[in-house]
Design a protein around this motif. Structure first.
Motif, short mmCIF file in Angstrom:
data_model
loop_
_atom_site.label_atom_id
_atom_site.label_comp_id
_atom_site.label_asym_id
_atom_site.label_seq_id
_atom_site.Cartn_x
_atom_site.Cartn_y
_atom_site.Cartn_z
N ARG A 249 14.09 8.85 6.98
CA ARG A 249 15.13 8.87 5.81
C ARG A 249 15.68 7.36 5.49
NH1 ARG A 249 17.84 11.81 1.85
NH2 ARG A 249 16.08 13.24 2.12
N ALA A 250 15.85 6.67 6.92
CA ALA A 250 16.42 5.17 6.75
C ALA A 250 15.44 4.48 6.34
CB ALA A 250 16.88 4.87 8.24
N ALA B 176 13.32 1.20 1.58
CA ALA B 176 12.21 1.00 0.44
C ALA B 176 12.77 1.00 -0.75
CB ALA B 176 10.98 2.00 0.91
N ALA B 177 13.69 2.24 -0.97
CA ALA B 177 14.26 2.13 -2.45
C ALA B 177 15.23 1.12 -2.66
CB ALA B 177 15.04 3.65 -2.38
N ILE B 178 15.87 0.57 -1.69
CA ILE B 178 16.86 -0.55 -2.03
C ILE B 178 15.95 -1.90 -2.09
CG2 ILE B 178 18.71 -2.03 -1.30
CD1 ILE B 178 19.50 0.67 0.29
N PHE B 179 15.28 -2.18 -1.48
CA PHE B 179 14.27 -3.27 -1.81
C PHE B 179 13.45 -3.09 -2.69
CE2 PHE B 179 15.86 -4.16 2.76
CZ PHE B 179 16.49 -5.65 2.52
N ALA C 163 14.00 -1.81 -5.46
CA ALA C 163 14.95 -2.25 -6.74
C ALA C 163 14.76 -3.44 -6.88
CB ALA C 163 16.22 -1.45 -6.73
N MET C 164 14.86 -4.32 -5.59
CA MET C 164 15.13 -5.84 -5.85
C MET C 164 13.43 -6.30 -5.85
SD MET C 164 17.51 -6.85 -2.91
CE MET C 164 18.75 -5.91 -2.14
N GLY C 165 12.29 -5.55 -6.00
CA GLY C 165 10.99 -6.34 -6.32
C GLY C 165 10.39 -6.38 -5.01
N PHE C 166 10.93 -5.73 -3.98
CA PHE C 166 9.83 -6.00 -2.63
C PHE C 166 8.81 -4.90 -2.54
CE2 PHE C 166 13.35 -8.70 -1.73
CZ PHE C 166 13.02 -9.34 -0.66
N ALA C 167 7.65 -5.10 -2.14
CA ALA C 167 6.53 -4.15 -1.79
C ALA C 167 6.52 -3.69 -0.71
CB ALA C 167 5.32 -4.59 -2.57
N ILE C 168 6.00 -2.70 -0.21
CA ILE C 168 5.65 -2.32 1.36
C ILE C 168 4.24 -2.89 1.83
CG2 ILE C 168 5.28 -0.34 2.83
CD1 ILE C 168 7.46 1.05 1.41
N ALA C 169 4.34 -3.53 2.99
CA ALA C 169 3.29 -4.02 3.48
C ALA C 169 2.94 -3.37 5.02
CB ALA C 169 3.29 -5.59 3.60
N GLU C 170 1.63 -3.28 5.39
CA GLU C 170 1.54 -2.72 6.55
C GLU C 170 0.79 -3.46 7.56
OE1 GLU C 170 0.06 0.88 5.35
OE2 GLU C 170 1.67 1.99 6.04
N GLY C 171 0.69 -3.41 8.97
CA GLY C 171 -0.32 -4.11 9.71
C GLY C 171 -0.58 -3.13 10.91
N PRO C 172 -1.52 -3.33 11.76
CA PRO C 172 -1.79 -2.56 12.91
C PRO C 172 -0.83 -2.46 14.21
CG PRO C 172 -3.11 -4.76 13.02
CD PRO C 172 -2.28 -4.81 11.66
#
Ligand code: DAH
Length: 362
Positions: free
Chosen positions: A117-118, A123-126, A128-137
């Motif tokens: 949930r956190a 993800a929802a707040i950032f 809205a500021m134009g941040f995308a989600i990135a991932e790594g191993p």
């Protein structure tokens, strides 16, 4: 076609058309083509037909047999399709029906874990500021986890990380790979993969060989990285103040930036929020609580990723997800996060259908 054959054909076609289901259809089929069927009987009598008519009669019977077999098969397919349609119509599920309420009588209902949930809220707040989600191993190279972040071998910062090292796969596998000790290596991967300008956050699992009431060997962080030609410390401050106030739902949450040191940022700042040390309540109470690390991305880190530090600059930050979830929800102990105790999950979990716990308009 002789009269008897014509009428057999017409009668069979009529009986097929009138058959309401596969059972009636089978009776028609057996009555015509079965061992004692009408057409089978006519074929059996062929031997009694005078020799000069036999050839013609035989050919006519075979033609009729093919035609009737085709008509019977066609009717079977039509009846099967109709039965399937009827079943689909009668067995339709109404998925719009709300479920029965949970226990005691109803079925058990799952809930969203406070960590999920956190991270969803971040993800929802950032987002809205134009941040995308990135991932790594989770398994990282020494270079991504340390060296590229300006933490060379023998740097004292390495000692603070209580790193889990993997056994080398081959003799050439040196230095050994690690379980990532923070989400910061995904900064490196992102800069290597896509050209700036960029804004990403990285919610994910991290690992350190540390286990007590306030540390778990596996925990979660959320990293952030914003790069552009003219990003300044003011953007960093504005972005994090907005985030913290939205996340905790407190419009005037006190936020303090304190000079600090991280190898991968220059200058570096730790961020504190106001809270009450006695009650554990966030917001007011005259005390400060450290909540995340941040800074302007070090020029050497940019250069390690092939970016010209005179052309690009930006900020980065990293925070512990358990930490902020505990503060936000008033959870006193870290250990139950990973124990799967159903009572704890029921108490602190949130409904999948409930909207994110965000303070709108902060
Ligand atoms: N990686 C740091 C840690 O695990 C947290 C951190 C501090 C991340 C400053 C950052 C940063 O991106 O700028 O302790």
């Amino acid at each position: 076609m002789s009269d008897d054959l014509s009428s057999l054909k017409a009668e069979t076609e009529a009986a097929l058309a009138a058959a309401p289901d596969l059972r009636a259809w089978d009776t028609v089929r057996v009555g015509v083509l079965g061992r004692n069927g009408a057409l089978t009987g006519l074929l059996k009598q062929l031997g009694a037909v005078p020799a000069e008519q036999r050839r013609e009669r035989g050919a006519a019977l075979n033609r009729l047999k093919d035609e009737l077999a085709a008509a019977i098969e066609a009717r079977r397919l039509a009846l099967e399709a109709a039965e399937l349609d009827a079943r689909l119509a009668s067995e339709r599920l109404d998925i719009t029906l709300p479920p029965r309420p949970a226990a005691p009588a109803g079925p058990a209902q799952g809930s969203i874990h406070p960590i999920s949930r956190a991270m969803e809220e971040m993800a929802a707040i950032f987002g809205a500021m134009g941040f995308a989600i990135a991932e790594g191993p989770d398994i990282e190279t020494d270079w991504h986890n340390f060296s590229a972040l300006n933490i060379p071998a023998h740097h004292p910062a390495r000692a603070e990380h209580d790193t889990f090292y993997l056994p080398p796969a081959t003799a050439a596998d040196q230095p050994p790979r690690v379980l990532r000790t923070h989400t910061s290596p995904v900064q490196i991967r992102t800069m290597l993969e896509r050209p700036p300008p960029l804004r990403v956050i990285v919610p994910g699992r991290t690992y350190r060989a540390d286990h007590d009431a306030t540390h778990s060997p596996m925990f979660h962080q959320c990293e952030g990285l914003a790069l552009d030609r003219d990003i300044t410390l003011a953007h960093l401050k504005g972005c994090l103040i907005d985030f913290l106030r939205a996340f905790f739902g407190i419009a005037d949450l006190p936020v303090r930036f304190r000079a600090s040191y991280f190898p991968f940022t220059e200058p570096s700042m730790e961020v504190d929020i106001g809270w009450n040390r006695k009650t554990g309540e966030v917001g007011h109470g005259g005390h400060w609580l450290e909540i995340l690390g941040s800074g302007m991305v070090h020029p050497r880190v940019l250069a390690n990723c092939g970016l010209d530090p005179r052309a690009w600059q930006g900020f980065a930050f990293g925070m512990g997800v358990e930490r902020v979830a505990m503060l936000k929800q008033g959870i006193p102990d870290l250990r139950p996060f990973f124990e799967s105790d159903i009572r704890w999950l029921r108490h602190y979990g949130s409904s999948p259908l409930a909207p994110a716990m965000l303070h709108e308009g902060v």
